[in-house]
Motif scaffolding. Structure first.
Motif, short mmCIF file in Angstrom:
data_model
loop_
_atom_site.label_atom_id
_atom_site.label_comp_id
_atom_site.label_asym_id
_atom_site.label_seq_id
_atom_site.Cartn_x
_atom_site.Cartn_y
_atom_site.Cartn_z
N THR A 1 30.47 -45.77 5.76
CA THR A 1 30.08 -44.93 4.46
C THR A 1 28.76 -45.40 3.84
N THR B 1 24.15 -37.03 -3.90
CA THR B 1 24.64 -36.54 -2.75
C THR B 1 24.97 -37.80 -1.96
N ARG C 1 26.99 -39.17 1.94
CA ARG C 1 27.60 -38.87 3.52
C ARG C 1 28.34 -39.93 3.90
N GLY C 2 29.62 -39.83 4.25
CA GLY C 2 30.25 -40.78 5.01
C GLY C 2 30.56 -40.48 6.59
N GLU C 3 31.22 -41.23 7.24
CA GLU C 3 31.58 -40.90 8.55
C GLU C 3 32.44 -39.51 8.93
N THR C 4 33.28 -39.40 7.80
CA THR C 4 34.17 -37.92 7.89
C THR C 4 33.93 -36.99 6.95
N ALA C 5 33.17 -37.44 5.93
CA ALA C 5 32.86 -36.26 4.71
C ALA C 5 31.17 -36.44 4.25
N GLU C 6 31.16 -35.33 3.76
CA GLU C 6 29.96 -35.38 2.66
C GLU C 6 30.38 -34.64 1.43
N GLY C 7 29.39 -35.13 0.41
CA GLY C 7 29.56 -34.66 -0.87
C GLY C 7 28.44 -34.52 -1.88
#
Length: 87
Positions: free
Chosen positions: A2, A39, A41-47
């Motif tokens: 993450t 903003t 960013r993680g391994e499986t999601a962004e926000g």
């Protein structure tokens, strides 16, 4: 892994609205936008998200060929609270 350090950007911008005609006057609202844009960013999601505040500053008034002039907008409650805090 993450993202432990999300990207944060401070926003500060003066906005001038569209001019509108009221009788023989031309009015143009002016406001200030301040806040943050984030903003991550993680391994499986962004926000992404934003926290914004829009504050009226003034109205630019024009009449015929006269030079336009600003009329400041004031928030009487906010001004009173500042006076109480300072006292």
């Amino acid at each position: 892994m993450t993202d432990q350090n999300p990207n944060c950007k401070k926003l500060e911008k003066r906005l001038e609205g569209e001019s509108m005609v009221v009788g023989e006057y031309t009015l143009q609202p002016v406001a200030q936008v301040t806040g943050w844009h984030m903003t991550a960013r993680g391994e499986t999601a962004e926000g992404a998200g934003a926290l914004l505040r829009v504050s009226p500053l003034e109205v630019i008034v024009g009449k015929g060929d006269d030079e336009p002039y600003p009329v400041p907008t004031t928030n009487e409650s906010q001004e009173a609270m500042k006076g109480i805090a300072i006292a």
